[in-house]
Write a protein that holds these residues in place. Structure first.
Motif, PDB file in Angstrom:
ATOM      1  N   ILE A 192       0.807  -1.224   0.000  1.00 31.93           N
ATOM      2  CA  ILE A 192       0.000   0.000   0.000  1.00 31.93           C
ATOM      3  C   ILE A 192       0.841   1.275   0.000  1.00 31.93           C
ATOM      4  CG2 ILE A 192      -1.927  -1.166   1.133  1.00 31.93           C
ATOM      5  CD1 ILE A 192      -1.135   0.451   3.711  1.00 31.93           C
ATOM      6  N   GLY A 193       2.164   1.163   0.113  1.00 34.46           N
ATOM      7  CA  GLY A 193       2.992   2.362   0.138  1.00 34.46           C
ATOM      8  C   GLY A 193       4.432   2.055   0.481  1.00 34.46           C
ATOM      9  N   THR A 194       5.160   3.106   0.802  1.00 32.52           N
ATOM     10  CA  THR A 194       6.571   2.971   1.159  1.00 32.52           C
ATOM     11  C   THR A 194       6.920   3.938   2.284  1.00 32.52           C
ATOM     12  OG1 THR A 194       7.346   4.661  -0.412  1.00 32.52           O
ATOM     13  CG2 THR A 194       7.230   2.392  -1.223  1.00 32.52           C
ATOM     14  N   VAL A 195       7.969   3.599   3.008  1.00 37.29           N
ATOM     15  CA  VAL A 195       8.629   4.537   3.917  1.00 37.29           C
ATOM     16  C   VAL A 195      10.118   4.428   3.634  1.00 37.29           C
ATOM     17  CG1 VAL A 195       6.890   4.583   5.749  1.00 37.29           C
ATOM     18  CG2 VAL A 195       8.671   2.861   5.825  1.00 37.29           C
ATOM     19  N   GLN A 196      10.823   5.509   3.870  1.00 34.28           N
ATOM     20  CA  GLN A 196      12.255   5.501   3.568  1.00 34.28           C
ATOM     21  C   GLN A 196      13.013   6.418   4.493  1.00 34.28           C
ATOM     22  OE1 GLN A 196      11.814   6.945  -0.508  1.00 34.28           O
ATOM     23  NE2 GLN A 196      12.812   8.850   0.087  1.00 34.28           N
ATOM     24  N   ALA A 197      14.293   6.107   4.642  1.00 38.16           N
ATOM     25  CA  ALA A 197      15.187   6.936   5.447  1.00 38.16           C
ATOM     26  C   ALA A 197      16.558   6.942   4.788  1.00 38.16           C
ATOM     27  CB  ALA A 197      15.291   6.389   6.863  1.00 38.16           C
ATOM     28  N   GLY A 198      17.107   8.118   4.652  1.00 36.08           N
ATOM     29  CA  GLY A 198      18.504   8.272   4.254  1.00 36.08           C
ATOM     30  C   GLY A 198      19.268   8.608   5.517  1.00 36.08           C
ATOM     31  N   VAL A 199      20.211   7.763   5.900  1.00 29.39           N
ATOM     32  CA  VAL A 199      20.892   7.922   7.186  1.00 29.39           C
ATOM     33  C   VAL A 199      22.367   8.233   6.972  1.00 29.39           C
ATOM     34  CG1 VAL A 199      21.487   6.802   9.365  1.00 29.39           C
ATOM     35  CG2 VAL A 199      19.286   6.312   8.283  1.00 29.39           C
ATOM     36  N   GLU A 200      22.814   9.284   7.641  1.00 26.19           N
ATOM     37  CA  GLU A 200      24.224   9.669   7.589  1.00 26.19           C
ATOM     38  C   GLU A 200      24.601  10.276   8.935  1.00 26.19           C
ATOM     39  OE1 GLU A 200      27.274  12.255   4.768  1.00 26.19           O
ATOM     40  OE2 GLU A 200      25.142  12.254   4.315  1.00 26.19           O
ATOM     41  N   ASP A 201      25.672   9.789   9.524  1.00 26.61           N
ATOM     42  CA  ASP A 201      26.190  10.326  10.783  1.00 26.61           C
ATOM     43  C   ASP A 201      25.130  10.398  11.883  1.00 26.61           C
ATOM     44  OD1 ASP A 201      28.713  10.667   9.621  1.00 26.61           O
ATOM     45  OD2 ASP A 201      28.199  12.669   8.890  1.00 26.61           O
ATOM     46  N   GLY A 202      24.320   9.360  12.024  1.00 29.23           N
ATOM     47  CA  GLY A 202      23.334   9.305  13.098  1.00 29.23           C
ATOM     48  C   GLY A 202      22.109  10.168  12.889  1.00 29.23           C
ATOM     49  N   SER A 203      21.941  10.709  11.682  1.00 33.38           N
ATOM     50  CA  SER A 203      20.808  11.563  11.355  1.00 33.38           C
ATOM     51  C   SER A 203      20.081  10.980  10.153  1.00 33.38           C
ATOM     52  CB  SER A 203      21.313  12.970  11.048  1.00 33.38           C
ATOM     53  OG  SER A 203      20.253  13.821  10.694  1.00 33.38           O
ATOM     54  N   ALA A 204      18.751  11.063  10.152  1.00 34.81           N
ATOM     55  CA  ALA A 204      17.972  10.494   9.053  1.00 34.81           C
ATOM     56  C   ALA A 204      17.044  11.524   8.429  1.00 34.81           C
ATOM     57  CB  ALA A 204      17.143   9.320   9.560  1.00 34.81           C
ATOM     58  N   ASN A 205      16.972  11.480   7.115  1.00 41.02           N
ATOM     59  CA  ASN A 205      15.950  12.193   6.345  1.00 41.02           C
ATOM     60  C   ASN A 205      14.899  11.147   6.012  1.00 41.02           C
ATOM     61  OD1 ASN A 205      17.256  14.762   6.042  1.00 41.02           O
ATOM     62  ND2 ASN A 205      18.681  13.741   4.670  1.00 41.02           N
ATOM     63  N   VAL A 206      13.665  11.361   6.449  1.00 36.46           N
ATOM     64  CA  VAL A 206      12.631  10.354   6.270  1.00 36.46           C
ATOM     65  C   VAL A 206      11.515  10.850   5.357  1.00 36.46           C
ATOM     66  CG1 VAL A 206      13.131   9.286   8.515  1.00 36.46           C
ATOM     67  CG2 VAL A 206      11.337  11.035   8.343  1.00 36.46           C
ATOM     68  N   ALA A 207      10.794   9.875   4.787  1.00 40.58           N
ATOM     69  CA  ALA A 207       9.654  10.186   3.929  1.00 40.58           C
ATOM     70  C   ALA A 207       8.703   8.996   3.953  1.00 40.58           C
ATOM     71  CB  ALA A 207      10.119  10.481   2.507  1.00 40.58           C
ATOM     72  N   TRP A 208       7.478   9.245   3.571  1.00 40.05           N
ATOM     73  CA  TRP A 208       6.459   8.201   3.527  1.00 40.05           C
ATOM     74  C   TRP A 208       5.498   8.512   2.402  1.00 40.05           C
ATOM     75  CZ3 TRP A 208       7.584  11.267   7.748  1.00 40.05           C
ATOM     76  CH2 TRP A 208       6.807  12.427   7.880  1.00 40.05           C
ATOM     77  N   ILE A 209       4.895   7.479   1.871  1.00 37.74           N
ATOM     78  CA  ILE A 209       3.841   7.630   0.868  1.00 37.74           C
ATOM     79  C   ILE A 209       2.913   6.431   0.980  1.00 37.74           C
ATOM     80  CG2 ILE A 209       5.176   6.564  -0.990  1.00 37.74           C
ATOM     81  CD1 ILE A 209       3.796   8.667  -2.864  1.00 37.74           C
ATOM     82  N   ILE A 210       1.641   6.729   1.040  1.00 35.71           N
ATOM     83  CA  ILE A 210       0.611   5.693   1.090  1.00 35.71           C
ATOM     84  C   ILE A 210      -0.311   5.924  -0.108  1.00 35.71           C
ATOM     85  CG2 ILE A 210      -1.364   4.767   2.391  1.00 35.71           C
ATOM     86  CD1 ILE A 210       1.327   4.107   3.708  1.00 35.71           C
ATOM     87  N   GLY A 211      -0.625   4.857  -0.814  1.00 39.28           N
ATOM     88  CA  GLY A 211      -1.492   4.961  -1.982  1.00 39.28           C
ATOM     89  C   GLY A 211      -2.849   5.560  -1.628  1.00 39.28           C
ATOM     90  N   VAL A 212      -3.444   6.258  -2.579  1.00 38.27           N
ATOM     91  CA  VAL A 212      -4.692   6.983  -2.353  1.00 38.27           C
ATOM     92  C   VAL A 212      -5.804   6.108  -1.754  1.00 38.27           C
ATOM     93  CG1 VAL A 212      -6.534   8.305  -3.499  1.00 38.27           C
ATOM     94  CG2 VAL A 212      -4.134   8.750  -4.074  1.00 38.27           C
ATOM     95  N   PRO A 213      -6.029   4.878  -2.223  1.00 43.08           N
ATOM     96  CA  PRO A 213      -7.125   4.092  -1.644  1.00 43.08           C
ATOM     97  C   PRO A 213      -6.967   3.797  -0.152  1.00 43.08           C
ATOM     98  CG  PRO A 213      -6.405   3.113  -3.716  1.00 43.08           C
ATOM     99  CD  PRO A 213      -5.401   4.175  -3.353  1.00 43.08           C
ATOM    100  N   TRP A 214      -5.770   3.899   0.388  1.00 45.23           N
ATOM    101  CA  TRP A 214      -5.502   3.555   1.785  1.00 45.23           C
ATOM    102  C   TRP A 214      -5.239   4.782   2.659  1.00 45.23           C
ATOM    103  CZ3 TRP A 214      -3.214   1.150  -2.414  1.00 45.23           C
ATOM    104  CH2 TRP A 214      -3.750  -0.103  -2.718  1.00 45.23           C
ATOM    105  N   GLN A 215      -5.343   5.983   2.077  1.00 47.12           N
ATOM    106  CA  GLN A 215      -5.104   7.195   2.846  1.00 47.12           C
ATOM    107  C   GLN A 215      -6.263   7.456   3.803  1.00 47.12           C
ATOM    108  OE1 GLN A 215      -4.202  10.365   0.063  1.00 47.12           O
ATOM    109  NE2 GLN A 215      -2.290   9.393  -0.574  1.00 47.12           N
ATOM    110  N   GLY A 216      -5.969   8.198   4.871  1.00 43.39           N
ATOM    111  CA  GLY A 216      -6.991   8.577   5.835  1.00 43.39           C
ATOM    112  C   GLY A 216      -7.355   7.482   6.819  1.00 43.39           C
TER     113      GLY A 216
END
Length: 173
Positions: free
Chosen positions: A80-104
């Motif tokens: 139904i979607g993805t989550v992701q993290a870019g990790v460098e030096d103990g710090s993460a940039n994160v993101a998420w996406i859930i497909g429209v039928p499963w939102q809310g």
């Protein structure tokens, strides 16, 4: 650092594999998902190639770990979607996406919370996300996982962080 499977009450976050492009194509092939990010949905071939790069697990210079998970419903294993993290030096940039039928339905909060907890358990405590200033749903997810908006803007998106440094008063967000 490598992504590992994560299980929540309703979801399974499984480490991304290139063959997941087939299951994710119909989830991501929706122009509405690009309302705040621009661009267009990738073709199946483009998605397959993109996933091939992501499963490498690190940036080309090796400085950033790339952690990507497919979000699946626990009972049916439906992607139904993805989550992701870019990790460098103990710090993460994160993101998420859930497909429209499963939102809310709280899936983004559940998946992002599980990912942030997994990161914390792996000594990543500084987390940030870039969110379009008009994307109220994504801002809501960020708040639920403990992030706060900052005065920092990158490519038109507000940077949210889990630390007090640079955080705005919530009434300004």
């Amino acid at each position: 650092m490598r992504a590992e499977g994560i299980v929540t009450t309703r979801l399974e976050l499984t480490p991304l594999r290139q063959i997941d492009a087939a299951a994710m194509f119909s989830v991501l092939d929706d122009q509405r998902l690009h309302a705040f990010t621009g661009g267009r949905p990738r073709t199946l071939a483009e998605l397959h190639d993109h996933y091939g790069k992501l499963v490498a697990g690190a940036s080309p210079d090796g400085n950033e770990a790339w952690l990507n998970w497919i979000v699946r419903l626990h009972q049916t294993k439906t992607a139904i979607g993805t989550v992701q993290a870019g990790v460098e030096d103990g710090s993460a940039n994160v993101a998420w996406i859930i497909g429209v039928p499963w939102q809310g339905q709280g899936y983004a909060v559940e998946a992002a919370t599980a990912m942030v907890a997994w990161l914390a358990a792996h000594d990543v405590h500084a987390v940030k996300a870039a969110i379009h200033p008009e994307h109220a749903a994504s801002a809501g997810v960020a708040r639920r996982v403990g992030l706060s908006p900052t005065a920092e803007v990158s490519d038109g998106e507000v940077i949210w962080r889990n630390d007090a440094a640079g955080a705005l008063d919530q009434s300004q967000a």
